[in-house]
Design a protein around this motif. Structure first.
Motif, PDB file in Angstrom:
ATOM      1  N   CYS A 192      45.387  39.138  42.330  1.00  0.00           N
ATOM      2  CA  CYS A 192      44.177  39.469  43.098  1.00  0.00           C
ATOM      3  C   CYS A 192      44.115  38.607  44.361  1.00  0.00           C
ATOM      4  O   CYS A 192      44.025  37.377  44.282  1.00  0.00           O
ATOM      5  CB  CYS A 192      42.932  39.232  42.246  1.00  0.00           C
ATOM      6  N   PRO A 193      44.156  39.228  45.545  1.00  0.00           N
ATOM      7  CA  PRO A 193      44.177  38.432  46.781  1.00  0.00           C
ATOM      8  C   PRO A 193      42.941  37.553  46.964  1.00  0.00           C
ATOM      9  O   PRO A 193      43.054  36.422  47.443  1.00  0.00           O
ATOM     10  CB  PRO A 193      44.246  39.481  47.895  1.00  0.00           C
TER      11      PRO A 193
ATOM     12  N   PRO B  51      39.158  40.207  39.482  1.00  0.00           N
ATOM     13  CA  PRO B  51      38.790  41.474  38.822  1.00  0.00           C
ATOM     14  C   PRO B  51      37.974  41.225  37.559  1.00  0.00           C
ATOM     15  O   PRO B  51      36.954  41.887  37.337  1.00  0.00           O
ATOM     16  CB  PRO B  51      40.157  42.094  38.476  1.00  0.00           C
TER      17      PRO B  51
ATOM     18  N   ARG C  19      34.431  40.273  38.354  1.00  0.00           N
ATOM     19  CA  ARG C  19      33.635  41.393  38.893  1.00  0.00           C
ATOM     20  C   ARG C  19      33.303  42.383  37.779  1.00  0.00           C
ATOM     21  O   ARG C  19      32.208  42.968  37.769  1.00  0.00           O
ATOM     22  CB  ARG C  19      34.396  42.057  40.042  1.00  0.00           C
TER      23      ARG C  19
ATOM     24  N   CYS D 201      35.465  42.184  47.311  1.00  0.00           N
ATOM     25  CA  CYS D 201      36.612  42.903  46.740  1.00  0.00           C
ATOM     26  C   CYS D 201      37.171  43.860  47.788  1.00  0.00           C
ATOM     27  O   CYS D 201      36.434  44.592  48.448  1.00  0.00           O
ATOM     28  CB  CYS D 201      36.174  43.685  45.499  1.00  0.00           C
ATOM     29  N   LEU D 202      38.481  43.861  47.935  1.00  0.00           N
ATOM     30  CA  LEU D 202      39.144  44.700  48.945  1.00  0.00           C
ATOM     31  C   LEU D 202      39.337  46.149  48.490  1.00  0.00           C
ATOM     32  O   LEU D 202      39.752  46.992  49.281  1.00  0.00           O
ATOM     33  CB  LEU D 202      40.528  44.130  49.241  1.00  0.00           C
ATOM     34  N   THR D 203      39.077  46.427  47.217  1.00  0.00           N
ATOM     35  CA  THR D 203      39.423  47.724  46.618  1.00  0.00           C
ATOM     36  C   THR D 203      40.928  47.990  46.786  1.00  0.00           C
ATOM     37  O   THR D 203      41.353  49.136  46.932  1.00  0.00           O
ATOM     38  CB  THR D 203      38.612  48.898  47.224  1.00  0.00           C
ATOM     39  N   CYS D 204      41.714  46.934  46.767  1.00  0.00           N
ATOM     40  CA  CYS D 204      43.163  47.106  46.967  1.00  0.00           C
ATOM     41  C   CYS D 204      43.839  47.638  45.705  1.00  0.00           C
ATOM     42  O   CYS D 204      44.905  48.225  45.766  1.00  0.00           O
ATOM     43  CB  CYS D 204      43.805  45.788  47.372  1.00  0.00           C
ATOM     44  N   ARG D 205      43.232  47.428  44.555  1.00  0.00           N
ATOM     45  CA  ARG D 205      43.692  47.919  43.258  1.00  0.00           C
ATOM     46  C   ARG D 205      45.019  47.310  42.801  1.00  0.00           C
ATOM     47  O   ARG D 205      45.725  47.881  41.980  1.00  0.00           O
ATOM     48  CB  ARG D 205      43.726  49.450  43.242  1.00  0.00           C
TER      49      ARG D 205
ATOM     50  N   CYS E  38      45.055  44.835  41.042  1.00  0.00           N
ATOM     51  CA  CYS E  38      44.743  44.491  39.643  1.00  0.00           C
ATOM     52  C   CYS E  38      45.084  45.645  38.706  1.00  0.00           C
ATOM     53  O   CYS E  38      45.512  45.424  37.578  1.00  0.00           O
ATOM     54  CB  CYS E  38      43.277  44.087  39.508  1.00  0.00           C
TER      55      CYS E  38
ATOM     56  N   TYR F 193      39.965  49.937  37.325  1.00  0.00           N
ATOM     57  CA  TYR F 193      39.044  49.049  38.025  1.00  0.00           C
ATOM     58  C   TYR F 193      38.437  49.715  39.267  1.00  0.00           C
ATOM     59  O   TYR F 193      37.255  49.519  39.564  1.00  0.00           O
ATOM     60  CB  TYR F 193      39.777  47.752  38.421  1.00  0.00           C
TER      61      TYR F 193
END
Ligand code: SF4
Ligand code: SF4
Length: 410
Positions: A35-36, A48, A51, A75-79, A81, A91
């Motif tokens: 997780c960045p 993650p 959250r 959260c970047l919603t980069c997924r 995770c 997530y």
């Protein structure tokens, strides 16, 4: 993890979906390593797992306030995770539900709400964004250097969009900000496919894919946009369009989700599913053999060194990995090795505007890994990443389809 829904939410289908997602989390913490935001900030609530815990508390009826907003906003919603999670916790879906729940509570100040509404409206309307960008570009010489640097310079397409002239056709998703910021991307895609005997068709009625509103918690607005696109594109699928292709991985991942988002709407469920099933990123449609054929016969030395940046929406959202690299190699480019390719560059839709400090730190880290191998160009697959990286990169940043187009240029 077990969640006891509050009486108020017990009959909400979104809350029940969130409860089921949380139920699949075994609390192992593997996701923290990729997780960045956790890597940058070291706070469990910026991970993650943290959250998920905050959303669980909301579902159980605990009052949500500034703390919840702060950590979900970060959260970047980069997924990344999701890619790491051994239990398959969805997530991204959970976060969207959590954000939607926050937006209807009176937590944000009126100023914050206004900024988010203006961003959602301006960035998702192609004509409004194009006009605002043009005004900014005119004013650029008059602005202090720090502000001027944040307005992208004007870029022109290297040629006109190819007119539809082949029996084979695919719908090309145009995007909202891309045509104004980087008009050469869709023009390059149309030229490449034209050489292969396929016309890319643009649909006048198309609107924003809805990703911007969706990630800002504006779910109803996003659903309206999805419905309009389903109406607009279905006609072309009926008429024989082979696919809906996207040159922006952030838009593609959203459209691939229409079937899920509209599954409870009898008028749209089936058609939305069809649209999602027909949607492809460019790298899913173009084959290595096509690129080799396009590049064959070009006499220029193309052995440029390329650093490939795989956007999160491509690798984690659409689960498309190792697709673009073989295409670039087939065109004659040499790829440089990249450390930590799973980490986000910090662009993430409106994140680079709303979480500026974190976005800049993530960009610096990403650029140092991308530029380590001394590339001549950085290639990417999403307009947001392209603009964000280009603002601080030492070398040009391009969409990979532009490089394929250049490889096949006469
Ligand atoms: S890796 Fe998956 S199961 Fe483990 S804590 Fe993270 S989200 Fe939960
Ligand atoms: S989506 Fe990205 S930033 Fe958000 S919790 Fe997952 S890994 Fe971290």
């Amino acid at each position: 993890m077990h969640t006891e829904l509050s009486a108020e939410l017990a009959h909400s289908s979104a809350a029940q979906r969130a409860k089921a997602i949380i139920g699949s989390c075994v609390h192992c913490g593997f996701c923290l390593a990729t997780c960045p935001t956790y890597q940058l900030l070291g706070n469990e609530l910026d991970s993650p797992r943290g959250r998920i815990y905050l959303i669980k508390q909301m579902l159980q009826g605990a009052p949500a306030g500034k703390v919840t907003v702060t950590h979900l906003d970060r959260c970047l919603t980069c997924r990344a995770c999701e890619t790491t999670c051994p239990s398959g916790v969805q997530y991204g879906q959970l976060l969207d539900i959590g954000r939607q729940m926050l937006e209807v509570r009176p937590i944000r100040s009126p100023g914050e709400r206004l900024v988010r509404r203006v961003l959602g409206a301006a960035l998702s309307r192609r004509a409004v964004f194009a006009a605002a960008l043009r005004v900014g570009q005119w004013l650029r010489p008059l602005l202090p250097p720090a502000q001027a640097a944040r307005i992208p310079a004007r870029v022109r397409a290297k040629g006109m969009l190819q007119p539809a002239r082949h029996a084979r056709g695919m719908v090309m998703l145009q995007g909202c900000v891309q045509p104004a910021l980087a008009p050469n991307i869709n023009a390059a895609a149309a030229r490449v496919f034209d050489r292969l005997g396929v016309s890319l068709i643009t649909v006048k009625e198309e609107v924003c894919c809805g990703a911007l509103s969706h990630h800002l918690g504006g779910t109803e607005r996003a659903l309206q946009q999805a419905r309009r696109n389903v109406d607009a594109w279905t006609k072309f699928l009926d008429d024989g369009a082979e696919a809906i292709v996207s040159s922006a991985s952030g838009c593609g991942v959203m459209v691939k989700d229409y079937g899920e988002l509209l599954r409870h709407e009898p008028r749209y469920a089936e058609r939305a599913q069809r649209v999602s099933a027909a949607t492809r990123d460019l790298c899913e449609v173009l084959r290595v053999a096509d690129v080799a054929a396009i590049a064959a016969g070009q006499s220029r030395d193309l052995r440029s060194r390329i650093a490939w940046q795989s956007p999160c929406t491509l690798q984690h959202g659409q689960k498309l990995t190792a697709r673009v690299e073989p295409l670039l190699e087939a065109a004659g480019f040499a790829l440089t090795p990249i450390r930590d390719p799973h980490l986000c560059c910090g662009s993430a839709g409106t994140y680079s505007l709303l979480q500026r400090e974190l976005a800049v730190r993530l960009r610096s880290a990403k650029l140092s890994t991308l530029q380590e191998g001394r590339p001549q160009v950085i290639a990417t697959a999403n307009i947001g990443c392209l603009q964000h990286l280009a603002a601080a990169a030492d070398v040009p940043v391009k969409h990979w389809i532009e490089l394929i187009d250049e490889a096949g240029a006469p």
